[in-house]
Design a protein around this motif. Structure first.
Motif, short mmCIF file in Angstrom:
data_model
loop_
_atom_site.label_atom_id
_atom_site.label_comp_id
_atom_site.label_asym_id
_atom_site.label_seq_id
_atom_site.Cartn_x
_atom_site.Cartn_y
_atom_site.Cartn_z
N ASP A 83 24.23 0.44 40.28
CA ASP A 83 25.27 -0.24 39.31
C ASP A 83 24.68 -0.49 37.79
O ASP A 83 23.61 -0.22 37.72
CB ASP A 83 25.27 -1.91 39.88
CG ASP A 83 24.13 -2.54 39.98
OD1 ASP A 83 23.32 -2.48 39.30
OD2 ASP A 83 23.89 -3.37 41.14
N SER A 84 25.38 -1.25 37.04
CA SER A 84 24.75 -1.27 35.35
C SER A 84 24.39 -2.58 35.06
O SER A 84 24.61 -3.05 34.01
CB SER A 84 26.11 -0.79 34.70
OG SER A 84 27.19 -1.67 34.94
N THR A 85 23.87 -3.30 36.07
CA THR A 85 23.38 -4.78 35.65
C THR A 85 22.03 -4.54 35.12
O THR A 85 21.68 -3.34 34.76
CB THR A 85 22.94 -5.39 37.06
OG1 THR A 85 22.00 -4.74 37.65
CG2 THR A 85 24.09 -5.70 37.85
N GLU A 120 18.94 -5.59 35.34
CA GLU A 120 17.94 -5.57 36.09
C GLU A 120 17.99 -3.91 36.69
O GLU A 120 16.85 -2.97 36.75
CB GLU A 120 18.19 -6.26 37.30
CG GLU A 120 17.12 -6.24 38.30
CD GLU A 120 17.18 -7.03 39.69
OE1 GLU A 120 16.40 -6.62 40.54
OE2 GLU A 120 17.98 -7.84 39.74
N CYS A 121 19.14 -3.45 37.08
CA CYS A 121 19.00 -2.14 37.51
C CYS A 121 18.91 -1.12 36.28
O CYS A 121 18.08 -0.18 36.57
CB CYS A 121 20.27 -1.79 38.14
SG CYS A 121 20.44 -0.25 39.09
N CYS A 131 24.48 -6.23 26.29
CA CYS A 131 23.92 -7.03 27.42
C CYS A 131 25.34 -7.50 28.06
O CYS A 131 26.06 -8.37 27.96
CB CYS A 131 23.12 -8.34 26.98
SG CYS A 131 22.40 -9.13 28.26
N SER A 185 25.64 -8.24 31.59
CA SER A 185 25.52 -9.06 32.64
C SER A 185 24.38 -10.32 32.42
O SER A 185 23.46 -9.86 31.39
CB SER A 185 25.07 -8.11 33.99
OG SER A 185 23.82 -7.70 33.61
N SER A 186 24.40 -11.10 33.38
CA SER A 186 23.12 -12.05 32.99
C SER A 186 21.88 -11.29 33.46
O SER A 186 21.84 -10.70 34.49
CB SER A 186 23.34 -13.50 33.97
OG SER A 186 23.62 -13.25 35.24
N THR A 238 18.68 -11.21 35.43
CA THR A 238 18.05 -11.66 36.84
C THR A 238 16.83 -10.75 36.90
O THR A 238 17.20 -9.59 37.49
CB THR A 238 19.04 -11.52 37.78
OG1 THR A 238 19.58 -10.39 37.88
CG2 THR A 238 19.95 -12.70 37.64
#
Length: 160
Positions: A3-5, A7-8, A33, A35-36, A38
Motif C-alpha cells: 500500500d502507499s501508507t 509506514e510502508c 504526506c 496518510s497519518s 504510524t
C-alpha cells in the motif's frame, strides 16, 4: 509495495534504497504526506546500512568503500539542518526509541573442539603440513617434509 501508507513507503525506501546505497542527496515525491504517520521500524535495513558504513579495523575501509569506491551517505547527512517540523516531530520519538533499543551482538567465543593428536605422530622425525589453501587439481595440499625439533603436549616445533 502492498500500500502507499507512510509506514510502508518509508520501510520500502529504507530496505530497498538507503540500506544498499546510502541516503540520497535529494528526495522528490509526488504524493506528499498522504496518510497519518504510524511509524513502524524494521531494524534490518538500518543494521545493514550501519554494517556497510562501519570502517573495518584491519582494512581501514568500509565495505561500501570497497564496493562503490566512495562513502555511503547516511540518513542524517541528507536532512536539512534545523529543527524538524510537522510529521517528523511525531516520528522522532519512535525513531529515537528504536535506535536506543538496538544493542550490539557480543562476539561469539571460539568453539572448543577437542584436538585429535594421532599416537603414531609422537614418534615422527619429520612431518608434512597441510597448507589449507585451495589448490588446483595437480597441486599437493601438503608441504614438507619438515624436521620435528620438539614434540610438546599440545604443539610441535618444526624446523622450517
Amino acid at each position: 509495495m502492498p500500500d502507499s501508507t507512510a509506514e510502508c513507503t518509508a520501510a520500502h525506501f529504507l530496505s530497498g534504497w538507503v540500506s544498499n546505497f546510502g541516503a540520497p542527496v535529494t528526495i522528490i515525491t509526488d504524493q506528499g504526506c498522504s496518510s497519518s504517520l504510524t511509524p513502524g521500524v524494521d531494524a534490518l535495513p538500518i543494521i545493514l546500512l550501519t554494517w556497510r558504513a562501519t570502517e573495518k579495523e584491519d582494512l581501514h575501509h568500509t565495505p561500501a568503500d570497497l564496493v562503490y569506491w566512495e562513502d555511503l551517505r547516511l540518513p542524517g547527512q541528507f536532512a536539512a539542518p534545523g529543527p524538524p517540523a510537522g510529521h517528523a516531530l511525531a516520528f522522532l520519538p519512535v525513531l529515537r526509541q528504536a535506535m536506543a533499543n538496538l544493542r550490539p551482538t557480543p562476539p561469539r567465543p571460539p568453539p572448543s573442539r577437542p584436538t585429535h593428536f594421532p599416537a603414531d605422530l609422537r614418534d615422527a622425525a619429520a612431518v608434512f603440513l597441510r597448507t589449507g589453501a585451495t589448490t588446483g587439481p595437480l597441486q599437493p595440499p601438503y608441504v614438507g617434509p619438515y624436521l620435528v625439533l620438539h614434540m610438546g603436549e599440545k604443539y610441535v616445533t618444526l624446523e622450517i
